[in-house]
Design a protein around this motif. Structure first.
Motif: not given
Length: 370
Positions: A41-52, A263-266
């Motif tokens: 769940q947290k990974g899915a939410i963070y995925a949206l935040l990182v992509v944005s 996370i963007v950099v990683i």
């Protein structure tokens, strides 16, 4: 070409079906309350935040550090609008139930959460987007900090509940919900990146002077990227508030912006696939896989040194340093997931074993000798 597109579409649909099946199984089993479910769940939410954030920092080349502020706006907007009317007196107990006395449905409230974040981005975009590099980062960082302080202002208590927690708002019951919302939002971002606007973003990232000479309106496209990124950050903030079961300004600190930027950099600056992959790996490592390092361990009467509270983050920091050192452009660099690359990879493996068992030896140029 048509056969390739059909094959890729079928593979994507099969992968989506498998993912939905796995999530439904987790949703209806004891695993729903496990660490695996939490990480997903947290990974899915963070995925949206990182992509944005990658849309702005990676694809447009605008170094902004205001992501936590836009997430905060989205979280508070959603929470304020979805608290049941009969529960507002308990939530706004110091402000006589607050001034908002209605409850919105979940999806419209989510969209409005993003819209409020985008509106604030448009208001501050005009002055701050004229700045470049570190100056833009400092300006957006300052905006996020000011916003966090203003939301906790006592005078705004009837609306924001001041420094008190917002709770009892509409959440989600299924693990599928954050995946569906994040998936749809990321798909929209991908379509934008692959459009003429996306090509203009990349041109601005590479060279603003050359982009302007080609007829690209710099301010217009920077504003579009900034507002779009903020819109999806607002939706991500609302999802995060649902995941945490509360909305509070103290949760949306500058450290959260740095975490998303890391996370963007990683994952790879300029890679959507890298952002998604990096999000799940980051959350899994920090929240789950390395958690045993925080527990003191005894081997007989001997206590293993260093293991204890906080050691997990020390090891996690070392892991991040290793990744950055060996993957200078991130895990994916600027590459994206491709079915063609996967089929080509397995094709090479297949030919290798075929040649191995038939006694053929591959040579340079693709020829084979007995």
């Amino acid at each position: 070409m048509k056969n390739k597109k059909t094959r890729n579409l079928i593979c994507s649909l099969l992968l989506a079906a498998v993912l939905v099946g796995v999530l439904l199984y987790i949703d209806n089993s004891p695993l729903k309350s496990s660490m695996l479910s939490t990480v997903l769940q947290k990974g899915a939410i963070y995925a949206l935040l990182v992509v944005s954030m990658n849309l702005l920092n990676g694809f447009t080349g605008l170094f902004s550090l205001g992501q936590a502020g836009f997430m905060l706006l989205g979280a508070y907007t959603y929470a304020i609008l979805t608290i049941p009317v009969d529960q507002r007196i308990n939530v706004y107990q110091y402000f006589n139930g607050g001034i908002v006395q209605f409850q919105m449905p979940q999806i419209p409230a989510l969209i409005l959460a993003g819209a409020v974040a985008a509106l604030f981005a448009a208001l501050i975009g005009a002055p701050v987007l004229r700045l470049k590099s570190d100056y833009l980062a400092i300006a957006t960082l300052g905006f996020a900090e000011i916003l966090r302080a203003v939301i906790q202002w006592e005078k705004l208590g009837p609306l924001t509940n001041a420094s008190n927690i917002l709770r009892k708002f509409t959440g989600y019951d299924s693990i599928l919900f954050p995946f569906i919302v994040s998936g749809v939002c990321i798909a929209i971002i991908v379509l934008l990146i692959n459009s003429t606007y996306g090509r203009a973003f990349k041109a601005i990232r590479e060279d603003e002077i050359a982009a302007e000479a080609m007829g690209i309106n710099l301010m217009k496209h920077k504003m579009l990227s900034f507002c779009t990124s903020s819109f999806f950050a607002g939706i991500g903030g609302a999802l995060l508030a649902m995941f945490q079961y509360n909305a509070h300004a103290k949760n949306f600190t500058t450290a959260m912006t740095y975490e998303i930027l890391l996370i963007v950099v990683i994952g790879g600056i300029g890679s959507i696939t890298g952002s998604v992959l990096g999000s799940f790996l980051y959350v899994a490592c920090s929240e789950w896989w390395l958690r045993f390092l925080d527990n003191p361990t005894m081997i007989g009467t001997f206590k293993v040194p260093l293991l204890g509270h906080g050691f997990r983050m020390v090891v996690f920091s070392v892991v991040i340093m290793v990744i950055v050192l060996f993957y200078r452009q991130g895990l994916m660099g600027t590459k994206e997931f491709s079915w063609d690359a996967i089929f080509a990879f397995f094709g090479k493996i297949g030919r290798f074993f075929k040649n191995l068992f038939t006694g053929k030896k591959a040579v340079k140029g693709g020829a084979a000798n007995e």
